[in-house]
Design a protein around this motif. Structure first.
Motif, PDB file in Angstrom:
ATOM      1  N   GLY A 107       8.463   2.018   4.521  1.00 33.05           N
ATOM      2  CA  GLY A 107       9.431   3.096   4.464  1.00 33.05           C
ATOM      3  C   GLY A 107       8.763   4.451   4.758  1.00 33.05           C
ATOM      4  N   ASP A 108       9.416   5.329   5.251  1.00 35.90           N
ATOM      5  CA  ASP A 108       9.002   6.328   5.754  1.00 35.90           C
ATOM      6  C   ASP A 108       8.872   7.625   4.620  1.00 35.90           C
ATOM      7  OD1 ASP A 108       8.405   9.094   6.941  1.00 35.90           O
ATOM      8  OD2 ASP A 108       9.836   8.846   8.646  1.00 35.90           O
ATOM      9  N   PHE A 109       7.666   8.292   4.358  1.00 33.60           N
ATOM     10  CA  PHE A 109       7.852   9.270   3.308  1.00 33.60           C
ATOM     11  C   PHE A 109       9.093  10.148   3.279  1.00 33.60           C
ATOM     12  CE2 PHE A 109       3.193   8.337   3.041  1.00 33.60           C
ATOM     13  CZ  PHE A 109       3.024   8.209   1.695  1.00 33.60           C
ATOM     14  N   GLN A 110       9.682  10.600   4.611  1.00 31.32           N
ATOM     15  CA  GLN A 110      10.724  11.442   4.717  1.00 31.32           C
ATOM     16  C   GLN A 110      12.041  10.786   3.937  1.00 31.32           C
ATOM     17  OE1 GLN A 110      11.476  12.467   8.854  1.00 31.32           O
ATOM     18  NE2 GLN A 110       9.356  13.426   9.008  1.00 31.32           N
ATOM     19  N   GLY A 111      11.592   9.667   3.607  1.00 30.17           N
ATOM     20  CA  GLY A 111      13.067   9.023   2.621  1.00 30.17           C
ATOM     21  C   GLY A 111      12.835   9.080   1.228  1.00 30.17           C
ATOM     22  N   THR A 112      11.697  10.028   0.866  1.00 29.48           N
ATOM     23  CA  THR A 112      11.354  10.173  -0.461  1.00 29.48           C
ATOM     24  C   THR A 112      11.684  11.581  -0.972  1.00 29.48           C
ATOM     25  OG1 THR A 112       9.214  10.531  -0.270  1.00 29.48           O
ATOM     26  CG2 THR A 112      10.055   8.161  -0.563  1.00 29.48           C
ATOM     27  N   GLU A 147       0.850  -1.044  -0.057  1.00 28.40           N
ATOM     28  CA  GLU A 147      -0.112   0.028  -0.147  1.00 28.40           C
ATOM     29  C   GLU A 147       0.830   1.201  -0.061  1.00 28.40           C
ATOM     30  OE1 GLU A 147      -2.486  -0.558   3.397  1.00 28.40           O
ATOM     31  OE2 GLU A 147      -3.826  -2.191   2.332  1.00 28.40           O
ATOM     32  N   ARG A 148       1.928   1.305   0.686  1.00 35.12           N
ATOM     33  CA  ARG A 148       2.825   2.475   1.022  1.00 35.12           C
ATOM     34  C   ARG A 148       3.561   2.557  -0.617  1.00 35.12           C
ATOM     35  NH1 ARG A 148       5.014   5.210   4.940  1.00 35.12           N
ATOM     36  NH2 ARG A 148       3.014   5.234   5.626  1.00 35.12           N
ATOM     37  N   TYR A 149       3.964   1.746  -1.061  1.00 32.55           N
ATOM     38  CA  TYR A 149       4.489   1.682  -2.547  1.00 32.55           C
ATOM     39  C   TYR A 149       3.473   2.184  -3.453  1.00 32.55           C
ATOM     40  CZ  TYR A 149       9.010  -0.636  -1.276  1.00 32.55           C
ATOM     41  OH  TYR A 149      10.283  -0.958  -0.618  1.00 32.55           O
ATOM     42  N   ASP A 150       2.063   1.773  -3.447  1.00 33.68           N
ATOM     43  CA  ASP A 150       1.271   2.340  -4.361  1.00 33.68           C
ATOM     44  C   ASP A 150       1.036   3.791  -3.959  1.00 33.68           C
ATOM     45  OD1 ASP A 150       0.445   0.168  -5.870  1.00 33.68           O
ATOM     46  OD2 ASP A 150      -0.910  -0.606  -4.356  1.00 33.68           O
ATOM     47  N   GLU A 151       1.222   4.171  -2.761  1.00 32.92           N
ATOM     48  CA  GLU A 151       0.770   6.018  -2.601  1.00 32.92           C
ATOM     49  C   GLU A 151       2.101   6.575  -3.050  1.00 32.92           C
ATOM     50  OE1 GLU A 151       0.739   5.624   1.888  1.00 32.92           O
ATOM     51  OE2 GLU A 151      -1.271   4.897   1.758  1.00 32.92           O
ATOM     52  N   LEU A 152       3.349   6.144  -2.754  1.00 36.84           N
ATOM     53  CA  LEU A 152       4.542   6.537  -3.439  1.00 36.84           C
ATOM     54  C   LEU A 152       4.646   6.677  -5.001  1.00 36.84           C
ATOM     55  CD1 LEU A 152       7.087   5.079  -0.945  1.00 36.84           C
ATOM     56  CD2 LEU A 152       6.530   7.645  -1.250  1.00 36.84           C
ATOM     57  N   ALA A 153       4.018   5.634  -5.695  1.00 30.74           N
ATOM     58  CA  ALA A 153       4.025   5.823  -7.086  1.00 30.74           C
ATOM     59  C   ALA A 153       2.876   6.824  -7.415  1.00 30.74           C
ATOM     60  CB  ALA A 153       3.535   4.273  -7.678  1.00 30.74           C
ATOM     61  N   ASP A 154       1.782   6.935  -6.632  1.00 28.20           N
ATOM     62  CA  ASP A 154       0.777   8.242  -7.109  1.00 28.20           C
ATOM     63  C   ASP A 154       1.626   9.322  -6.937  1.00 28.20           C
ATOM     64  OD1 ASP A 154      -0.926   5.985  -7.615  1.00 28.20           O
ATOM     65  OD2 ASP A 154      -2.111   6.244  -5.639  1.00 28.20           O
ATOM     66  N   GLU A 214       9.277   7.255 -14.316  1.00 24.00           N
ATOM     67  CA  GLU A 214      10.468   6.214 -13.979  1.00 24.00           C
ATOM     68  C   GLU A 214      10.279   5.572 -12.721  1.00 24.00           C
ATOM     69  OE1 GLU A 214      14.779   5.133 -15.552  1.00 24.00           O
ATOM     70  OE2 GLU A 214      14.192   7.193 -15.244  1.00 24.00           O
ATOM     71  N   VAL A 215      10.291   6.465 -11.697  1.00 28.61           N
ATOM     72  CA  VAL A 215      10.325   6.125 -10.324  1.00 28.61           C
ATOM     73  C   VAL A 215       8.843   5.503  -9.963  1.00 28.61           C
ATOM     74  CG1 VAL A 215      10.523   6.848  -7.921  1.00 28.61           C
ATOM     75  CG2 VAL A 215      12.214   7.545  -9.565  1.00 28.61           C
ATOM     76  N   ALA A 216       7.838   6.222 -10.177  1.00 28.27           N
ATOM     77  CA  ALA A 216       6.487   5.913 -10.082  1.00 28.27           C
ATOM     78  C   ALA A 216       6.365   4.294 -10.794  1.00 28.27           C
ATOM     79  CB  ALA A 216       5.512   6.675 -10.894  1.00 28.27           C
ATOM     80  N   THR A 217       6.980   4.014 -11.805  1.00 28.95           N
ATOM     81  CA  THR A 217       6.933   2.631 -12.232  1.00 28.95           C
ATOM     82  C   THR A 217       7.474   1.528 -11.444  1.00 28.95           C
ATOM     83  OG1 THR A 217       6.530   3.215 -14.542  1.00 28.95           O
ATOM     84  CG2 THR A 217       7.498   1.176 -14.247  1.00 28.95           C
ATOM     85  N   MET A 218       8.735   2.008 -10.878  1.00 31.12           N
ATOM     86  CA  MET A 218       9.465   1.081 -10.056  1.00 31.12           C
ATOM     87  C   MET A 218       8.822   1.104  -8.577  1.00 31.12           C
ATOM     88  SD  MET A 218      13.406   2.797 -10.378  1.00 31.12           S
ATOM     89  CE  MET A 218      14.357   1.241  -9.780  1.00 31.12           C
ATOM     90  N   PHE A 219       8.023   2.021  -8.129  1.00 25.15           N
ATOM     91  CA  PHE A 219       7.106   1.760  -7.030  1.00 25.15           C
ATOM     92  C   PHE A 219       6.152   0.775  -7.157  1.00 25.15           C
ATOM     93  CE2 PHE A 219       9.199   5.834  -4.759  1.00 25.15           C
ATOM     94  CZ  PHE A 219      10.118   5.171  -4.028  1.00 25.15           C
ATOM     95  N   ARG A 220       5.494   1.163  -8.295  1.00 28.31           N
ATOM     96  CA  ARG A 220       4.278   0.092  -8.666  1.00 28.31           C
ATOM     97  C   ARG A 220       5.045  -1.426  -8.691  1.00 28.31           C
ATOM     98  NH1 ARG A 220       0.577   3.409  -8.666  1.00 28.31           N
ATOM     99  NH2 ARG A 220       0.417   5.172  -9.745  1.00 28.31           N
ATOM    100  N   GLN A 221       6.301  -1.699  -9.284  1.00 24.05           N
ATOM    101  CA  GLN A 221       6.875  -2.950  -9.364  1.00 24.05           C
ATOM    102  C   GLN A 221       6.961  -3.508  -7.807  1.00 24.05           C
ATOM    103  OE1 GLN A 221      10.615  -2.910 -11.210  1.00 24.05           O
ATOM    104  NE2 GLN A 221      10.400  -5.214 -11.709  1.00 24.05           N
ATOM    105  N   MET A 222       7.582  -2.477  -6.925  1.00 19.92           N
ATOM    106  CA  MET A 222       7.554  -2.842  -5.589  1.00 19.92           C
ATOM    107  C   MET A 222       6.518  -3.286  -4.812  1.00 19.92           C
ATOM    108  SD  MET A 222      11.044  -2.820  -4.975  1.00 19.92           S
ATOM    109  CE  MET A 222      11.441  -3.337  -6.653  1.00 19.92           C
ATOM    110  N   ALA A 223       5.475  -2.500  -5.250  1.00 18.91           N
ATOM    111  CA  ALA A 223       4.096  -2.819  -4.696  1.00 18.91           C
ATOM    112  C   ALA A 223       3.373  -4.272  -5.033  1.00 18.91           C
ATOM    113  CB  ALA A 223       3.079  -1.689  -4.951  1.00 18.91           C
ATOM    114  N   GLU A 224       3.704  -4.597  -6.476  1.00 19.29           N
ATOM    115  CA  GLU A 224       3.389  -5.683  -6.956  1.00 19.29           C
ATOM    116  C   GLU A 224       4.245  -7.096  -6.156  1.00 19.29           C
ATOM    117  OE1 GLU A 224       1.194  -8.770  -8.439  1.00 19.29           O
ATOM    118  OE2 GLU A 224       0.826  -6.406  -8.453  1.00 19.29           O
ATOM    119  N   PHE A 225       5.657  -6.765  -6.064  1.00 16.11           N
ATOM    120  CA  PHE A 225       6.210  -7.646  -5.314  1.00 16.11           C
ATOM    121  C   PHE A 225       5.898  -7.822  -3.730  1.00 16.11           C
ATOM    122  CE2 PHE A 225      10.066  -6.631  -7.795  1.00 16.11           C
ATOM    123  CZ  PHE A 225       9.913  -7.370  -8.682  1.00 16.11           C
ATOM    124  N   SER A 226       5.247  -7.006  -3.129  1.00 17.22           N
ATOM    125  CA  SER A 226       4.950  -6.884  -1.858  1.00 17.22           C
ATOM    126  C   SER A 226       3.587  -7.538  -1.871  1.00 17.22           C
ATOM    127  CB  SER A 226       4.695  -5.380  -1.233  1.00 17.22           C
ATOM    128  OG  SER A 226       6.035  -4.988  -0.856  1.00 17.22           O
TER     129      SER A 226
END
Length: 169
Positions: A85-90, A21-28, A37-49
């Motif tokens: 992960g914390d949003f502050q890390g983005t 869910e956090r990775y999806d939020e970050l992708a958005d 490019e980073v949105a796509t990576m975060f969506r991939q991480m969301a799918e892995f999770s």
């Protein structure tokens, strides 16, 4: 009474589900800031999770229904699950290199959670499952480290926005 195994597995499912869910939020967020490019990576991480959550849920079926815990009943070492992960890390201008660093830190915390669960558990099944899940997380860490090695490092000025927002509240 809830078994220790069911309680451990409830934590594992929550850990993986909330990470997705956090990775999806970050992708958005990255989509909003035109960082596809980073949105796509975060969506991939969301799918892995989500895939890992589904695997844990399938494994949990043999132990009966998992308890439905309230947010304050989870026993994390932080307010949120280890892989969230914390949003502050983005940063809205972060690069794939940064996204992989973010994901790697999450996976390392996930490994630590499972590894500690295996070491500290009194129940032999929790020890076994914790060790197994820690091994899977170690594989995820190795994969991300490999990807990170092949990903170009950003320039020093990567966070400089040539067209910053001019909105004043």
């Amino acid at each position: 009474m809830t078994s220790k195994v069911a309680l451990f597995l409830a934590h594992a499912v929550a850990l993986e589900t909330e990470a997705g869910e956090r990775y999806d939020e970050l992708a958005d967020v990255m989509d909003v800031h035109n960082n596809p490019e980073v949105a796509t990576m975060f969506r991939q991480m969301a799918e892995f999770s989500r895939m890992h959550a589904a695997q844990v849920t399938a494994r949990a079926a043999e132990f009966g229904p998992l308890p439905k815990l309230k947010s304050w009943e989870y026993r994390w070492n932080a307010p949120e699950p280890p892989e969230v992960g914390d949003f502050q890390g983005t940063h809205y201008l972060m690069t794939p290199f940064h996204a992989l660093q973010f994901a790697l830190a999450n996976e390392r915390r996930g490994w630590e959670f499972y590894n500690n669960s295996a070491k500290e558990a009194t129940d032999p099944e929790v020890r076994r499952l914790g060790a197994e899940f820690a091994e899977e997380e170690a594989e995820h860490v190795e994969t991300l480290e490999s990807w990170l090695e092949r990903t170009p490092r950003p320039d020093r000025d990567w966070a400089e926005d040539p067209d910053p927002a001019q909105v004043v509240d």
